[in-house]
Design a protein around this motif. Sequence first.
Motif, PDB file in Angstrom:
ATOM      1  N   MET A 116     -12.061   1.447   1.291  1.00  0.00           N
ATOM      2  CA  MET A 116     -11.166   1.557   2.464  1.00  0.00           C
ATOM      3  C   MET A 116     -10.530   0.202   2.768  1.00  0.00           C
ATOM      4  SD  MET A 116     -12.443   2.684   6.263  1.00  0.00           S
ATOM      5  CE  MET A 116     -11.627   2.062   7.731  1.00  0.00           C
ATOM      6  N   LEU A 117      -9.256   0.220   3.191  1.00  0.00           N
ATOM      7  CA  LEU A 117      -8.569  -1.011   3.565  1.00  0.00           C
ATOM      8  C   LEU A 117      -9.225  -1.611   4.808  1.00  0.00           C
ATOM      9  CD1 LEU A 117      -5.970  -2.772   2.966  1.00  0.00           C
ATOM     10  CD2 LEU A 117      -4.900  -1.493   4.828  1.00  0.00           C
ATOM     11  N   ILE A 118      -9.599  -2.899   4.719  1.00  0.00           N
ATOM     12  CA  ILE A 118     -10.197  -3.576   5.868  1.00  0.00           C
ATOM     13  C   ILE A 118      -9.359  -4.767   6.334  1.00  0.00           C
ATOM     14  CG2 ILE A 118     -12.567  -2.845   5.372  1.00  0.00           C
ATOM     15  CD1 ILE A 118     -13.049  -5.563   4.060  1.00  0.00           C
ATOM     16  N   ALA A 119      -8.413  -5.210   5.504  1.00  0.00           N
ATOM     17  CA  ALA A 119      -7.500  -6.292   5.898  1.00  0.00           C
ATOM     18  C   ALA A 119      -6.198  -6.098   5.135  1.00  0.00           C
ATOM     19  CB  ALA A 119      -8.109  -7.661   5.593  1.00  0.00           C
ATOM     20  N   GLU A 120      -5.078  -6.194   5.837  1.00  0.00           N
ATOM     21  CA  GLU A 120      -3.780  -5.897   5.250  1.00  0.00           C
ATOM     22  C   GLU A 120      -3.006  -7.163   4.899  1.00  0.00           C
ATOM     23  OE1 GLU A 120      -1.695  -3.731   8.245  1.00  0.00           O
ATOM     24  OE2 GLU A 120      -1.594  -5.435   9.637  1.00  0.00           O
ATOM     25  N   ASN A 121      -1.973  -6.994   4.063  1.00  0.00           N
ATOM     26  CA  ASN A 121      -1.068  -8.099   3.755  1.00  0.00           C
ATOM     27  C   ASN A 121      -0.478  -8.631   5.055  1.00  0.00           C
ATOM     28  OD1 ASN A 121      -1.534  -6.800   1.330  1.00  0.00           O
ATOM     29  ND2 ASN A 121       0.547  -7.017   0.589  1.00  0.00           N
ATOM     30  N   GLY A 133      -4.017  -7.469   0.293  1.00  0.00           N
ATOM     31  CA  GLY A 133      -4.970  -6.773   1.141  1.00  0.00           C
ATOM     32  C   GLY A 133      -6.379  -6.818   0.578  1.00  0.00           C
ATOM     33  N   LEU A 134      -7.330  -6.451   1.436  1.00  0.00           N
ATOM     34  CA  LEU A 134      -8.741  -6.433   1.068  1.00  0.00           C
ATOM     35  C   LEU A 134      -9.321  -5.066   1.392  1.00  0.00           C
ATOM     36  CD1 LEU A 134      -9.703  -9.898   2.574  1.00  0.00           C
ATOM     37  CD2 LEU A 134      -9.538  -9.369   0.134  1.00  0.00           C
TER      38      LEU A 134
END
Length: 441
Positions: free
Chosen positions: A57-62, A69-70
Motif C-alpha cells: 500500500m502507498l504510504i508516502a507519495e511523490n 513514492g514509498l
Amino acid sequence: MRNTFKKGGIHPEAHKEASRGIELLKLPRKAVVPLSQHIGAPARPVVSKGDKVRRGMLIAENSAFVSAGLHAPISGTVAEIVPVALLWGKSTQAIVIEADEEEHRADTELRQEYWANMIPGESDRLLSERLSPEEIRRKVSEAGVVGLGGATFPSHVKLDVKSEARPEMLIINGCECEPYLMCDDALMCAYPGRIVEGVELMMKAAGIGKAVIAVEDNKPEAAASLSAALDSAHDISVRVLKTKYPQGGEKQLVEAVTGRRIGSGKLPASVGAVVHNIATAFAVWQAVATGQPLIERVVTITGDINPQERKNYIAAIGTPFNEMPFTLPASPKIIVGGPMMGRAAVRLDAPVMKGTSGLTVLDAGVKPNVRACVRCGACVDACPMGLEPYLISTYGRLRMWDDAYAAGVSDCLECGACSYSCPSYRPILDYIRVAKQRCKR
C-alpha cells in the motif's frame, strides 16, 4: 578483443564469493521506511500514526516531479513517523510500521507464493505491445521504482524522454564491476526472461528502438542466460565487455558500448544513449506485469564472514541489517555496498533501502600507515576520468574549493581507483569527496 573504456581503470580482486542463488530473507516484524531513498524531493507521508496499512500500500507519495513514492513493505500499524539514523549515521524522517503475529504470517505466506510463481520462463513480449508509453511510465511511477545501481534516480523521470532529445540506444548496465557484490549477477541468472521483458517495457516507455545489455566477461553464466532469453528479439542484444573497474560507471559504460566519450558535465544523452541498471529493468517488469511496487530488492551479504553466510537475499525495504544472518569478524569494517564506492557503516540497526545493494564485511586487522605522497602518478594513471586525483585531494585537504572546482572535481566518479592504486595508502578519495560536496554548483 572485448571492448572497454580507454582512460585509466584498475583490476582489483573480484572476490565474487557469494552463492549465485537467491534466498528469501524473512520479513521483519518492524519495518523502518525512510522518506528519502532517492535523488530528488523526499516522499510525503499519506499515513499517520495509528493507521493500518497493507503490504504494497502507498504510504508516502511523490512530493515533486523528481521524487518517488514509498509503499508498505509489511502489513501492520504505523507506530510513528520519526527521525531515524541510517547505516552511515545520517538522520532522516521515516515511517515505522509494526506487524502483529497474524499479519506477519499472512504476509509471509503471500510473499512465498508470489516468488514461487516467479519461475524462469519465456518473456511475454506482448505486454509491451499492449501498453502505451504513458501507461508504462505511470505504472513505474506509481510503483516507486528508482535506479537500483546506486544513483536511485526516479525511473519514471528518466523514461520520460522528449522526442527532440530521444537517444538512439538504451544501455542496460549488468556489469556489476564493484568487487564482492553479486546481487545483479544472481538476478540475471535467476530471471533473465523477466529482465528482457523489463527492457522491452523501458524501450517502449522511452521510445527507443534499440537496447544493449552490457555484462562483464567474468559473468559468463549471466551473459548466456540473457542471450538465451532474447530468442527472436532482434532489437535487444547482449554485449560482453572486458572486466575492468569501473566498467559500470555510466560514462565508462557508454564509451565501452558505443565508442563515444561523454564530455565534461554532459549526460549519456549527449552521445545518443541512456543507461539503466539491470535490477531496475527487473523492478520495472514487476511493477508493470505483477503490480508489485518496489518494496523489496536483492542484496548481497559477503566479505570476511563464514563462507556459508555469503548470500544474496531478497530483502524487504525497511528490514534492519542486524536481523540478517551473518557473524562479524574480530575487527569488523562494515561497508554499505562494495569496498570501492561504498560507505562505512556506523550502525547495523538501520534499514535496507531502495539503493542498498549489499553489505561487505571485512576484517580490518592492522591498518597500514599513511605515508607521504611519492609523486609516482599511479592515481593519475588509474583515474578513468583523466583527472589528477593527488592534486584535487590536496585542494580538498587545504580547503581550496575554487581550485578543486577548476581542477575538475565535479567530474570525479568517486570510484576509489585513486586510493586503491596509491602505494602510500593516502586517503585520496576522502578529501576529494569533501571538495566535491563543497563545490556543488
